[in-house]
Design a protein around this motif. Structure first.
Motif, PDB file in Angstrom:
ATOM      1  N   ASP A 157      46.685  -6.756 -53.887  1.00  0.00           N
ATOM      2  CA  ASP A 157      46.302  -8.164 -53.913  1.00  0.00           C
ATOM      3  C   ASP A 157      47.094  -8.961 -54.930  1.00  0.00           C
ATOM      4  OD1 ASP A 157      44.430  -7.976 -52.031  1.00  0.00           O
ATOM      5  OD2 ASP A 157      42.698  -8.148 -53.373  1.00  0.00           O
ATOM      6  N   ASP A 158      47.287  -8.324 -56.091  1.00  0.00           N
ATOM      7  CA  ASP A 158      47.917  -9.002 -57.204  1.00  0.00           C
ATOM      8  C   ASP A 158      49.331  -9.438 -56.808  1.00  0.00           C
ATOM      9  OD1 ASP A 158      47.734  -9.997 -59.707  1.00  0.00           O
ATOM     10  OD2 ASP A 158      47.894  -8.085 -60.750  1.00  0.00           O
ATOM     11  N   ILE A 160      60.952  -5.245 -64.826  1.00  0.00           N
ATOM     12  CA  ILE A 160      60.189  -6.445 -65.160  1.00  0.00           C
ATOM     13  C   ILE A 160      59.524  -6.272 -66.510  1.00  0.00           C
ATOM     14  CG2 ILE A 160      58.135  -7.784 -64.562  1.00  0.00           C
ATOM     15  CD1 ILE A 160      60.265  -8.325 -62.709  1.00  0.00           C
ATOM     16  N   VAL A 181      55.912 -11.811 -66.269  1.00  0.00           N
ATOM     17  CA  VAL A 181      57.208 -11.980 -65.645  1.00  0.00           C
ATOM     18  C   VAL A 181      57.505 -13.450 -65.619  1.00  0.00           C
ATOM     19  CG1 VAL A 181      57.443  -9.936 -64.207  1.00  0.00           C
ATOM     20  CG2 VAL A 181      55.936 -11.765 -63.489  1.00  0.00           C
ATOM     21  N   VAL A 217      50.684 -13.049 -66.044  1.00  0.00           N
ATOM     22  CA  VAL A 217      51.543 -12.066 -65.404  1.00  0.00           C
ATOM     23  C   VAL A 217      52.832 -12.043 -66.220  1.00  0.00           C
ATOM     24  CG1 VAL A 217      52.868 -11.516 -63.343  1.00  0.00           C
ATOM     25  CG2 VAL A 217      50.581 -12.465 -63.134  1.00  0.00           C
ATOM     26  N   ALA A 230      52.790  -6.368 -65.794  1.00  0.00           N
ATOM     27  CA  ALA A 230      53.326  -6.534 -64.450  1.00  0.00           C
ATOM     28  C   ALA A 230      52.190  -6.735 -63.446  1.00  0.00           C
ATOM     29  CB  ALA A 230      54.152  -5.307 -64.076  1.00  0.00           C
ATOM     30  N   PRO A 231      52.525  -7.302 -62.289  1.00  0.00           N
ATOM     31  CA  PRO A 231      51.528  -7.419 -61.230  1.00  0.00           C
ATOM     32  C   PRO A 231      50.962  -6.042 -60.882  1.00  0.00           C
ATOM     33  CG  PRO A 231      53.561  -8.589 -60.638  1.00  0.00           C
ATOM     34  CD  PRO A 231      53.832  -7.834 -61.895  1.00  0.00           C
ATOM     35  N   GLY A 232      49.675  -5.961 -60.657  1.00  0.00           N
ATOM     36  CA  GLY A 232      49.069  -4.696 -60.267  1.00  0.00           C
ATOM     37  C   GLY A 232      48.704  -3.782 -61.422  1.00  0.00           C
ATOM     38  N   SER A 233      48.888  -4.261 -62.657  1.00  0.00           N
ATOM     39  CA  SER A 233      48.598  -3.375 -63.789  1.00  0.00           C
ATOM     40  C   SER A 233      47.128  -3.422 -64.189  1.00  0.00           C
ATOM     41  CB  SER A 233      49.498  -3.724 -64.977  1.00  0.00           C
ATOM     42  OG  SER A 233      49.343  -5.069 -65.341  1.00  0.00           O
ATOM     43  N   GLY A 234      46.353  -4.248 -63.526  1.00  0.00           N
ATOM     44  CA  GLY A 234      44.916  -4.271 -63.789  1.00  0.00           C
ATOM     45  C   GLY A 234      44.523  -5.101 -64.998  1.00  0.00           C
ATOM     46  N   LYS A 235      45.324  -6.108 -65.300  1.00  0.00           N
ATOM     47  CA  LYS A 235      45.023  -6.983 -66.443  1.00  0.00           C
ATOM     48  C   LYS A 235      43.661  -7.645 -66.335  1.00  0.00           C
ATOM     49  CE  LYS A 235      48.534  -9.423 -65.444  1.00  0.00           C
ATOM     50  NZ  LYS A 235      49.048  -8.490 -64.406  1.00  0.00           N
ATOM     51  N   LEU A 291      68.163  -2.129 -64.102  1.00  0.00           N
ATOM     52  CA  LEU A 291      67.824  -1.805 -62.723  1.00  0.00           C
ATOM     53  C   LEU A 291      68.726  -0.712 -62.171  1.00  0.00           C
ATOM     54  CD1 LEU A 291      67.302  -5.289 -61.081  1.00  0.00           C
ATOM     55  CD2 LEU A 291      65.584  -3.572 -61.531  1.00  0.00           C
ATOM     56  N   ASP A 332      61.937  -1.155 -60.188  1.00  0.00           N
ATOM     57  CA  ASP A 332      62.034  -2.597 -60.237  1.00  0.00           C
ATOM     58  C   ASP A 332      60.965  -3.164 -61.158  1.00  0.00           C
ATOM     59  OD1 ASP A 332      63.333  -4.855 -59.522  1.00  0.00           O
ATOM     60  OD2 ASP A 332      62.607  -4.939 -57.472  1.00  0.00           O
ATOM     61  N   VAL A 333      59.779  -2.590 -61.030  1.00  0.00           N
ATOM     62  CA  VAL A 333      58.662  -3.045 -61.845  1.00  0.00           C
ATOM     63  C   VAL A 333      58.879  -2.674 -63.305  1.00  0.00           C
ATOM     64  CG1 VAL A 333      56.199  -2.811 -62.235  1.00  0.00           C
ATOM     65  CG2 VAL A 333      57.075  -2.972 -59.912  1.00  0.00           C
ATOM     66  N   GLN A 334      59.414  -1.491 -63.505  1.00  0.00           N
ATOM     67  CA  GLN A 334      59.721  -1.083 -64.881  1.00  0.00           C
ATOM     68  C   GLN A 334      60.663  -2.097 -65.519  1.00  0.00           C
ATOM     69  OE1 GLN A 334      57.216   1.729 -64.651  1.00  0.00           O
ATOM     70  NE2 GLN A 334      58.487   1.967 -66.455  1.00  0.00           N
ATOM     71  N   LEU A 341      43.622 -14.818 -56.387  1.00  0.00           N
ATOM     72  CA  LEU A 341      43.395 -13.472 -56.891  1.00  0.00           C
ATOM     73  C   LEU A 341      41.962 -13.028 -56.648  1.00  0.00           C
ATOM     74  CD1 LEU A 341      45.184 -13.484 -60.343  1.00  0.00           C
ATOM     75  CD2 LEU A 341      45.828 -12.191 -58.322  1.00  0.00           C
ATOM     76  N   GLY A 342      41.836 -11.905 -55.984  1.00  0.00           N
ATOM     77  CA  GLY A 342      40.512 -11.336 -55.797  1.00  0.00           C
ATOM     78  C   GLY A 342      39.887 -10.969 -57.130  1.00  0.00           C
ATOM     79  N   ASP A 343      40.750 -10.606 -58.092  1.00  0.00           N
ATOM     80  CA  ASP A 343      40.290 -10.225 -59.422  1.00  0.00           C
ATOM     81  C   ASP A 343      39.436 -11.290 -60.079  1.00  0.00           C
ATOM     82  OD1 ASP A 343      41.535  -7.763 -59.464  1.00  0.00           O
ATOM     83  OD2 ASP A 343      43.447  -8.664 -60.032  1.00  0.00           O
ATOM     84  N   PRO A 375      65.648  -9.063 -65.061  1.00  0.00           N
ATOM     85  CA  PRO A 375      64.940  -8.930 -66.327  1.00  0.00           C
ATOM     86  C   PRO A 375      65.806  -8.101 -67.262  1.00  0.00           C
ATOM     87  CG  PRO A 375      63.580  -8.274 -64.478  1.00  0.00           C
ATOM     88  CD  PRO A 375      64.965  -8.398 -63.959  1.00  0.00           C
ATOM     89  N   PRO A 429      58.642  -7.844 -57.209  1.00  0.00           N
ATOM     90  CA  PRO A 429      59.228  -6.584 -57.676  1.00  0.00           C
ATOM     91  C   PRO A 429      58.932  -5.469 -56.675  1.00  0.00           C
ATOM     92  CG  PRO A 429      57.966  -7.647 -59.425  1.00  0.00           C
ATOM     93  CD  PRO A 429      57.706  -8.426 -58.173  1.00  0.00           C
TER      94      PRO A 429
END
Lengths: 317, 317
Positions: A175-176, B180, B151, B149, B56-61, A96, B176-178, B96-98, A86, A57
């Motif tokens: 990273d994610d 998703i 998606v 994730v 979404a990716p990067g949301s800190g899950k 989109l 784009d992320v929205q 994933l570094g997480d 999506p 994305p």
């Protein structure tokens, strides 16, 4: 083939855009009408080159597709686009903003753009998207650009068997997101670093090259291109690289991809059909609902319940 | 049930972590050993509360899951985590570094964390993840946190039937992320705006509230929580909101989710098994490969080829 399907197929093959749009809606709905139609036009399909465009994305895939449309139109090609978006029950469809930007091609009779909804059951999206590609192919659009968000198994499955798979990356994501990309790296024939004017493009290229040295030594190393799609930079280079890849990979590779695509589709269609039949007939008295209830209440387990259905099944030689 | 499976099941039920790890590997491999094991422990499962965390990716899950582990541990609960990660042929596993950050809980015997690989065929991931959840449940971890994730259809399917579905959003991501996120908005029981100290949190909340007014009027409007997971802010509020939702939604809703989960699993297991059988027996002379070849060469089409297999199938009542 019924009269309706035959008529619609004929109109589609003669270049009627409304017939094509209706045909795609029919395969999306997955009723008998869609299947009949696909069967009617299938012998006329298979000529077009399918180019898969996928990426995380925010990587700017839609802008890139937009520019590719322009570049292929400049060469006099008729371009078909199938975008897998999506979607939401709230919006009732794709939301989109990018899709709107592509509307500059909306009045061009030699461009056909269709967004597929990502709703519905597992595997259905892949099946419907491939059906739509065949319909566009039969309607003599070529090349066909298939754009998916490169996350999720279904989405990867859709582009995996394209004649050329373009994976779009972008500098400076977290990273994610890099991890997401990892799942699609292995299917790439070409890499595009889009938004290449951003900080981190060099580092991304280095990282990518490093990762590629870890890949299988036998296959040709995929090329890495750079673009700034919103400004149209690097698009001609990308078009040339796609052409070079198709030329270089040759007819044997192309035939292999087509076999993979055929296999994937056959499994998808068969899976949908056989499950529908088993749901209707496979569960004896009480049916599917009773089996589910018993699993939920721990009176049986999913494996034993599945075994009971399989025991009822006979496959004649 | 074989002696091996019975022994492993017994060790798992008595709290042996190595047996649990091996059991999950077995269900991931999808062999007969995994199925036997699941059948052996299945009656002991079903007690734990399953909390799905997606975004979404990067949301800190992952940071959020990390904090939730801490919060539930502080209440004396034994916490199980199943994380569904993108993986790569290059890295040979999750990158994933997480995941590394969560290692602070790695030495806690009352926390069990397992990453599932996202490789393999359609539907298999969902089946394996649910099996892993049941194994953790039987080993008396409760609650079970399932992180995906948000998606891809498979990934959505995995969390959809959790007892409480938490959708994580983050301010200031692109269009784009929205988009998703749109695919997962409809499955949310609770929303979390994570990284809520970022610019745009208020706007995201407003947008979200607006979108919710468009949703079905009948269901209870999901609550919107704010967290800054990396600093541990808002975590107690989230834990309370999850508890409140579970309390408020009541046993009928919980039973309904469990039925949905049972249905989804039965279909997944049955689908895998029946397709394996049809691949082996369903295609007559020439087998699957010949059918694929004929489709690729346009001598037949996927629908007709599937029909031919279905015509060979008999389901006894």
């Amino acid at each position: 083939v019924s009269t309706d399907a035959a008529t619609l197929a004929e109109r589609l093959l003669s270049g009627d855009r409304r017939a094509l749009a209706r045909a795609i809606t029919q395969v999306e709905q997955d009723g008998p009408a869609g299947a009949e139609l696909l069967r009617a036009v299938y012998p006329q399909s298979g000529g077009a080159t399918v180019i898969g465009i996928t990426g995380a994305p925010g990587s700017g895939k839609s802008s890139l597709v937009d520019r590719l449309i322009g570049a292929y139109r400049a060469k006099g090609r008729r371009v078909g686009v199938v975008a897998v978006d999506p979607s939401s029950a709230f919006s009732g469809g794709a939301i989109l903003g990018d899709r709107v930007r592509m509307q500059q091609h909306a009045t061009d009779p030699d461009v056909f753009i269709r967004s597929m909804a990502t709703r519905g059951h597992l595997g259905g999206l892949s099946r419907a998207t491939n059906d739509a590609v065949d319909l566009l192919d039969a309607a003599r659009y070529d090349p066909l650009l298939v754009e998916t968000v490169g996350v999720g198994q279904d989405e990867v499955e859709i582009v995996r068997t394209a004649d050329c798979v373009v994976v779009v990356l972008v500098p400076g994501m977290g990273d994610d997101v890099q991890a997401i990309k990892a799942g699609i790296l292995e299917i790439a024939d070409l890499y595009v670093i889009n938004k290449a004017d951003r900080e981190g493009a060099d580092r991304l290229q280095t990282d990518l090259e490093q990762m590629l040295t870890l890949g299988p030594k036998t296959a040709a190393r995929p090329a890495i291109l750079r673009t700034v799609a919103v400004r149209g930079e690097g698009i001609d280079g990308l078009v040339a690289a796609i052409a070079a890849w198709l030329e270089q990979s040759g007819p044997a590779r192309r035939a292999e991809r087509r076999r993979e695509r055929a296999a994937s589709r056959l499994l998808a269609v068969l899976g949908e059909r056989v499950m529908a039949r088993l749901l209707a007939e496979g569960f004896g008295a009480g049916g599917f609902e009773l089996a589910v209830q018993r699993i939920a209440e721990r009176e049986t387990d999913p494996y034993s319940a599945a075994r009971a259905v399989l025991d009822r099944l006979e496959v004649s030689p």
